[in-house]
Write a protein that holds these residues in place. Structure first.
Motif, PDB file in Angstrom:
ATOM      1  N   THR A  32      -7.956 -45.927  15.621  1.00 45.57           N
ATOM      2  CA  THR A  32      -6.578 -46.392  15.759  1.00 45.57           C
ATOM      3  C   THR A  32      -5.661 -45.692  14.774  1.00 45.57           C
ATOM      4  OG1 THR A  32      -7.341 -48.571  16.509  1.00 45.57           O
ATOM      5  CG2 THR A  32      -5.093 -48.422  15.662  1.00 45.57           C
ATOM      6  N   PHE A  33      -6.073 -45.643  13.514  1.00 45.96           N
ATOM      7  CA  PHE A  33      -5.245 -44.977  12.513  1.00 45.96           C
ATOM      8  C   PHE A  33      -5.145 -43.476  12.774  1.00 45.96           C
ATOM      9  CE2 PHE A  33      -5.799 -48.825   9.930  1.00 45.96           C
ATOM     10  CZ  PHE A  33      -4.524 -48.949   9.403  1.00 45.96           C
ATOM     11  N   LEU A  34      -6.201 -42.891  13.313  1.00 49.94           N
ATOM     12  CA  LEU A  34      -6.161 -41.464  13.627  1.00 49.94           C
ATOM     13  C   LEU A  34      -5.138 -41.179  14.725  1.00 49.94           C
ATOM     14  CD1 LEU A  34      -7.297 -38.642  13.177  1.00 49.94           C
ATOM     15  CD2 LEU A  34      -9.095 -39.171  14.846  1.00 49.94           C
ATOM     16  N   VAL A  35      -5.126 -42.013  15.761  1.00 47.03           N
ATOM     17  CA  VAL A  35      -4.148 -41.843  16.841  1.00 47.03           C
ATOM     18  C   VAL A  35      -2.721 -42.016  16.307  1.00 47.03           C
ATOM     19  CG1 VAL A  35      -3.290 -42.849  18.986  1.00 47.03           C
ATOM     20  CG2 VAL A  35      -5.730 -42.471  18.689  1.00 47.03           C
ATOM     21  N   VAL A  36      -2.525 -43.055  15.488  1.00 44.43           N
ATOM     22  CA  VAL A  36      -1.204 -43.290  14.910  1.00 44.43           C
ATOM     23  C   VAL A  36      -0.765 -42.104  14.060  1.00 44.43           C
ATOM     24  CG1 VAL A  36       0.081 -44.718  13.271  1.00 44.43           C
ATOM     25  CG2 VAL A  36      -1.393 -45.792  14.968  1.00 44.43           C
ATOM     26  N   HIS A  37      -1.682 -41.580  13.261  1.00 47.49           N
ATOM     27  CA  HIS A  37      -1.346 -40.460  12.383  1.00 47.49           C
ATOM     28  C   HIS A  37      -0.992 -39.202  13.177  1.00 47.49           C
ATOM     29  CE1 HIS A  37      -1.393 -38.034   8.760  1.00 47.49           C
ATOM     30  NE2 HIS A  37      -2.231 -37.201   9.328  1.00 47.49           N
ATOM     31  N   ILE A  91       1.622 -42.938   5.295  1.00 46.50           N
ATOM     32  CA  ILE A  91       0.785 -44.136   5.108  1.00 46.50           C
ATOM     33  C   ILE A  91      -0.493 -44.052   5.936  1.00 46.50           C
ATOM     34  CG2 ILE A  91       0.691 -46.627   5.475  1.00 46.50           C
ATOM     35  CD1 ILE A  91       3.699 -46.686   4.828  1.00 46.50           C
ATOM     36  N   SER A  92      -0.380 -43.641   7.199  1.00 45.51           N
ATOM     37  CA  SER A  92      -1.584 -43.546   8.041  1.00 45.51           C
ATOM     38  C   SER A  92      -2.541 -42.483   7.518  1.00 45.51           C
ATOM     39  CB  SER A  92      -1.190 -43.252   9.486  1.00 45.51           C
ATOM     40  OG  SER A  92      -0.465 -42.033   9.588  1.00 45.51           O
ATOM     41  N   GLY A  93      -2.013 -41.377   7.020  1.00 44.31           N
ATOM     42  CA  GLY A  93      -2.876 -40.356   6.430  1.00 44.31           C
ATOM     43  C   GLY A  93      -3.559 -40.834   5.170  1.00 44.31           C
ATOM     44  N   LEU A  94      -2.851 -41.617   4.359  1.00 50.13           N
ATOM     45  CA  LEU A  94      -3.445 -42.159   3.149  1.00 50.13           C
ATOM     46  C   LEU A  94      -4.566 -43.146   3.476  1.00 50.13           C
ATOM     47  CD1 LEU A  94      -3.247 -42.255   0.054  1.00 50.13           C
ATOM     48  CD2 LEU A  94      -1.585 -44.102   0.293  1.00 50.13           C
ATOM     49  N   VAL A  95      -4.353 -43.989   4.487  1.00 49.76           N
ATOM     50  CA  VAL A  95      -5.387 -44.937   4.893  1.00 49.76           C
ATOM     51  C   VAL A  95      -6.619 -44.199   5.417  1.00 49.76           C
ATOM     52  CG1 VAL A  95      -5.959 -46.753   6.557  1.00 49.76           C
ATOM     53  CG2 VAL A  95      -3.763 -46.799   5.366  1.00 49.76           C
ATOM     54  N   LEU A  96      -6.414 -43.160   6.204  1.00 47.01           N
ATOM     55  CA  LEU A  96      -7.542 -42.391   6.728  1.00 47.01           C
ATOM     56  C   LEU A  96      -8.317 -41.701   5.607  1.00 47.01           C
ATOM     57  CD1 LEU A  96      -5.991 -40.773   9.943  1.00 47.01           C
ATOM     58  CD2 LEU A  96      -7.909 -42.375   9.854  1.00 47.01           C
ATOM     59  N   ALA A  97      -7.596 -41.179   4.622  1.00 51.66           N
ATOM     60  CA  ALA A  97      -8.277 -40.491   3.519  1.00 51.66           C
ATOM     61  C   ALA A  97      -9.109 -41.466   2.695  1.00 51.66           C
ATOM     62  CB  ALA A  97      -7.251 -39.781   2.641  1.00 51.66           C
ATOM     63  N   LEU A  98      -8.530 -42.612   2.349  1.00 53.24           N
ATOM     64  CA  LEU A  98      -9.228 -43.565   1.502  1.00 53.24           C
ATOM     65  C   LEU A  98     -10.269 -44.383   2.260  1.00 53.24           C
ATOM     66  CD1 LEU A  98      -6.219 -44.911  -0.608  1.00 53.24           C
ATOM     67  CD2 LEU A  98      -7.910 -43.193  -1.271  1.00 53.24           C
ATOM     68  N   GLY A  99     -10.096 -44.514   3.561  1.00 54.29           N
ATOM     69  CA  GLY A  99     -10.986 -45.347   4.346  1.00 54.29           C
ATOM     70  C   GLY A  99     -12.092 -44.609   5.054  1.00 54.29           C
ATOM     71  N   THR A 100     -12.234 -43.314   4.806  1.00 59.06           N
ATOM     72  CA  THR A 100     -13.297 -42.524   5.416  1.00 59.06           C
ATOM     73  C   THR A 100     -14.001 -41.709   4.332  1.00 59.06           C
ATOM     74  OG1 THR A 100     -11.853 -40.618   5.877  1.00 59.06           O
ATOM     75  CG2 THR A 100     -11.978 -42.336   7.562  1.00 59.06           C
ATOM     76  N   SER A 101     -15.011 -40.978   4.746  1.00 66.02           N
ATOM     77  CA  SER A 101     -15.778 -40.181   3.788  1.00 66.02           C
ATOM     78  C   SER A 101     -15.014 -38.957   3.283  1.00 66.02           C
ATOM     79  CB  SER A 101     -17.089 -39.711   4.440  1.00 66.02           C
ATOM     80  OG  SER A 101     -16.816 -38.943   5.604  1.00 66.02           O
ATOM     81  N   PHE A 114      -1.824 -34.150   1.425  1.00 73.36           N
ATOM     82  CA  PHE A 114      -1.213 -35.388   0.940  1.00 73.36           C
ATOM     83  C   PHE A 114       0.018 -35.102   0.088  1.00 73.36           C
ATOM     84  CE2 PHE A 114      -0.845 -38.315  -2.691  1.00 73.36           C
ATOM     85  CZ  PHE A 114      -0.441 -39.452  -2.011  1.00 73.36           C
ATOM     86  N   TRP A 115      -0.117 -34.177  -0.865  1.00 75.22           N
ATOM     87  CA  TRP A 115       1.011 -33.905  -1.751  1.00 75.22           C
ATOM     88  C   TRP A 115       2.164 -33.246  -1.012  1.00 75.22           C
ATOM     89  CZ3 TRP A 115       1.348 -36.593  -5.860  1.00 75.22           C
ATOM     90  CH2 TRP A 115       0.204 -36.964  -6.563  1.00 75.22           C
ATOM     91  N   LEU A 116       1.869 -32.409  -0.031  1.00 72.59           N
ATOM     92  CA  LEU A 116       2.937 -31.817   0.776  1.00 72.59           C
ATOM     93  C   LEU A 116       3.652 -32.881   1.600  1.00 72.59           C
ATOM     94  CD1 LEU A 116       1.528 -28.411   2.109  1.00 72.59           C
ATOM     95  CD2 LEU A 116       3.506 -28.763   0.628  1.00 72.59           C
ATOM     96  N   THR A 117       2.887 -33.788   2.178  1.00 65.77           N
ATOM     97  CA  THR A 117       3.501 -34.867   2.957  1.00 65.77           C
ATOM     98  C   THR A 117       4.375 -35.744   2.077  1.00 65.77           C
ATOM     99  OG1 THR A 117       1.579 -34.883   4.439  1.00 65.77           O
ATOM    100  CG2 THR A 117       3.047 -36.777   4.531  1.00 65.77           C
ATOM    101  N   LEU A 118       3.868 -36.085   0.890  1.00 63.53           N
ATOM    102  CA  LEU A 118       4.651 -36.903  -0.040  1.00 63.53           C
ATOM    103  C   LEU A 118       5.932 -36.178  -0.465  1.00 63.53           C
ATOM    104  CD1 LEU A 118       4.889 -39.445  -1.789  1.00 63.53           C
ATOM    105  CD2 LEU A 118       3.556 -38.256  -3.544  1.00 63.53           C
ATOM    106  N   GLY A 119       5.807 -34.896  -0.815  1.00 62.92           N
ATOM    107  CA  GLY A 119       6.984 -34.140  -1.236  1.00 62.92           C
ATOM    108  C   GLY A 119       8.012 -33.990  -0.124  1.00 62.92           C
TER     109      GLY A 119
END
Length: 203
Positions: A32-37, A91-101, A114-119
């Motif tokens: 679900t988060f992957l589709v949203v992202h 937010i969806s990318g952060l959840v995927l990064a922290l919630g997967t391997s 991540f840093w490019l998206t944040l910037g």
């Protein structure tokens, strides 16, 4: 006490417990988060292309009505769509990064993305949107476009960043970070230590 039991096995200290990692996403939640992202990132990319097209139209045309219509459309996109899509992608990318391997700091491409998206999200909120609003204010008051370069700079930089992030998401280059290599080495040593501790030394 069993005389066959080795004293070393009795007195060997237990390995210290490592801190628990964050809970991993289940299969359905991860999908679900992957589709949203993916949808949010693709929409963000398409919206940036639209902003660039409108900015080029406003800066190259000589007709005042066309200029005003273009910058007003840019303001509409920037106010109602651009920042929500940027935040949803982040937010969806952060959840995927922290919630997967994959993790957030284990792979270089994930950290870079991540840093490019944040910037880019910060630049959207504090540079691109104010620039568009200034252009709309000037044109609505009957003045000429303040600076076409400022109107085009934001979409060009954002588009370049999005294309780059899309490329590294597909190729996944650069390998592990220092933290990622350390975590992999720890994970590799742990099964060996567990297996060796179950074998009693012969007397």
């Amino acid at each position: 006490m069993n005389p066959q039991t080795s004293p070393q096995a009795q007195t060997s200290p237990k390995p210290a417990k490592r801190p628990q990692s964050l809970p991993k996403l289940g299969r359905r939640a991860r999908r679900t988060f992957l589709v949203v992202h993916v949808v949010a990132a693709a929409s963000w990319l398409g919206l940036t292309l639209g902003l660039l097209a409108l900015g080029i139209t406003a800066s190259t045309t000589g007709g005042a009505p066309t200029i005003e219509a273009s910058v007003r459309a840019m303001k509409l996109f920037a106010d109602w769509l651009l920042l929500p899509l940027a935040l949803l992608t982040l937010i969806s990318g952060l959840v995927l990064a922290l919630g997967t391997s994959w993790g957030l700091a284990r792979h270089r491409w994930v950290s870079t993305k991540f840093w490019l998206t944040l910037g880019t999200t910060i630049a959207t909120a504090f540079a691109l949107r104010p620039g568009v609003n200034s252009a709309v204010t000037a044109v609505s008051a009957g003045h000429s476009l303040p600076d076409a370069g400022d109107l085009l700079f934001g979409p060009i930089v954002s588009l370049s960043a999005y294309v780059f992030m899309t490329v590294i998401s597909v190729l996944k280059p650069w390998g592990l970070t220092r933290r990622g290599r350390r975590l992999r080495a720890t994970t590799t040593r742990r099964p060996r230590q567990t297996a060796s501790s179950t074998v009693s030394p012969s007397r």
